[in-house]
Design a protein around this motif. Structure first.
Motif, PDB file in Angstrom:
ATOM      1  N   ASN A   8       0.994  -1.161  -0.062  1.00  0.00           N
ATOM      2  CA  ASN A   8      -0.077   0.156  -0.113  1.00  0.00           C
ATOM      3  C   ASN A   8       0.944   1.367  -0.131  1.00  0.00           C
ATOM      4  N   HIS A   9       2.045   0.969   0.191  1.00  0.00           N
ATOM      5  CA  HIS A   9       3.063   2.351   0.079  1.00  0.00           C
ATOM      6  C   HIS A   9       2.835   3.038  -0.830  1.00  0.00           C
ATOM      7  N   LEU A  11       0.425   4.090  -2.826  1.00  0.00           N
ATOM      8  CA  LEU A  11      -0.828   4.827  -2.901  1.00  0.00           C
ATOM      9  C   LEU A  11      -0.446   6.357  -2.452  1.00  0.00           C
ATOM     10  N   ASN A  12       0.671   6.389  -1.654  1.00  0.00           N
ATOM     11  CA  ASN A  12       0.708   7.604  -1.168  1.00  0.00           C
ATOM     12  C   ASN A  12       1.310   8.794  -2.086  1.00  0.00           C
ATOM     13  N   ASN A  13       1.102  10.270  -1.849  1.00  0.00           N
ATOM     14  CA  ASN A  13       1.384  11.085  -2.854  1.00  0.00           C
ATOM     15  C   ASN A  13       1.386  12.519  -1.962  1.00  0.00           C
ATOM     16  N   ASP A  14       2.089  13.397  -2.715  1.00  0.00           N
ATOM     17  CA  ASP A  14       2.461  14.745  -1.800  1.00  0.00           C
ATOM     18  C   ASP A  14       1.589  15.598  -2.890  1.00  0.00           C
ATOM     19  N   PHE A  16      -1.736  16.354  -2.686  1.00  0.00           N
ATOM     20  CA  PHE A  16      -3.238  16.792  -2.185  1.00  0.00           C
ATOM     21  C   PHE A  16      -3.769  18.315  -2.263  1.00  0.00           C
ATOM     22  N   HIS A  57      -6.093   9.451  -4.922  1.00  0.00           N
ATOM     23  CA  HIS A  57      -6.507  10.851  -4.373  1.00  0.00           C
ATOM     24  C   HIS A  57      -7.750  10.822  -3.627  1.00  0.00           C
TER      25      HIS A  57
END
Length: 304
Positions: A8-9, A11-14, A16, A57
């Motif tokens: 699942n890592h 799925l992270n984004n910066d 937002f 997102h």
């Protein structure tokens, strides 16, 4: 080169705040000058084409909208991001993904987005698939994404002899959505350092309705692919709730959905769009029948 990943890592984004800002722009006015957001658009596409191949997102803006406004903003975002491809014979490029009561089978194919059935890991006939959740199911409907590059690496490490078979053309049902009944395309193409993985097993299995039978070797290949794809904890898992957007690159990722159940007050509904863009890769020549153009960066994919 795109990335291999697990878990699942990914799925992270910066991004937002930047994405919420453009949603507010779409909400408050018709955005005509998109140049100020061109870097954001490129960042998303870079991740989709050269990074993990997946972008997620969860929008606070979308959570507050009624259905008509929600769909309007999703439509504007999709058109800003890429060039839409027809999702059915009627030429629609945005469709609701919800249970209409039909059932898909090998002999009587139905579009998966119209059922509540589990959809095994697969890739769509477009460069990008974008999904946005309007409402979640009472139970089930979990969305999972798997790195196709990781799948291939795992298979080739365990079964070195599989390298040739993966690149061999195999019968592929066109499901009544082309002039031909079926075609032959490879599951994996790696020519010119260009990775393209197209896998949708039910399209291979259902060629039987055209009198075509897969060989035992081909069936074993599909079994090995399924086994590798479904290794526990290898995929990213997304639980759709209102406002969650997922975008996947169909050439380097696979996605699936678990079976779901609706209730009187909880009925699963997503909006879906297929996209291409100027960032997309060259495709193998055999893909012409399903993508209608194989050149990099061209509008393509979908149903003619």
């Amino acid at each position: 080169m795109s990335k291999s990943w697990r878990g699942n890592h990914v799925l992270n984004n910066d991004l937002f705040e930047e994405i919420e800002l453009i949603f507010n722009e779409f909400l408050n006015k018709n955005l005509t000058d998109t140049t100020q957001y061109s870097k954001l658009r490129e960042k998303i596409h870079q991740e989709l084409e050269y990074g993990s191949g997946v972008f997620v997102h969860c929008s606070e803006v979308l959570k507050c909208l009624d259905k008509n406004k929600f769909q309007e903003i999703f439509n504007k975002f999709s058109l800003w991001l890429g060039v839409p491809a027809a999702i059915n014979k009627q030429g629609d490029y945005i469709k609701e993904v919800s249970d209409t009561g039909v059932k898909d089978s090998l002999i009587n194919p139905q579009r998966g987005h119209m059922t509540n059935q589990e959809l095994a890991f697969h890739s769509d006939r477009a460069d990008l698939t974008i999904l946005c959740c309007w409402s979640q199911a009472y139970k089930g409907g979990v969305f999972r994404v798997r790195s196709a590059i990781d799948v291939v690496r795992g298979l080739e490490e365990k079964y070195p002899e599989i390298k040739t078979l993966l690149r061999k053309s195999i019968a592929h049902d066109l499901r009544g959505e082309a002039t031909l009944h079926y075609c032959y395309i490879p599951i994996l193409t790696t020519q010119k350092n260009n990775f393209v993985f197209r896998y949708i097993r039910k399209f291979n299995d259902s060629v039987i309705r055209h009198g075509v039978h897969l060989s035992e070797e081909e069936k074993k290949l599909l079994d090995l692919i399924d086994s590798e794809i479904n290794i526990p904890s290898s995929y990213a898992e997304i639980r759709f709730e209102k406002g969650v957007i997922a975008i996947v690159n169909n050439h380097i990722t696979l996605h699936m959905r678990t079976k779901f159940e609706n209730s009187i007050d909880k009925k699963r509904c997503l909006f879906r769009c297929w996209l291409s863009s100027e960032f997309t890769r060259e495709l193998p020549e055999s893909f012409m029948v399903i993508f209608h153009d194989i050149r990099a960066g061209q509008p393509r994919g979908g149903i003619k």
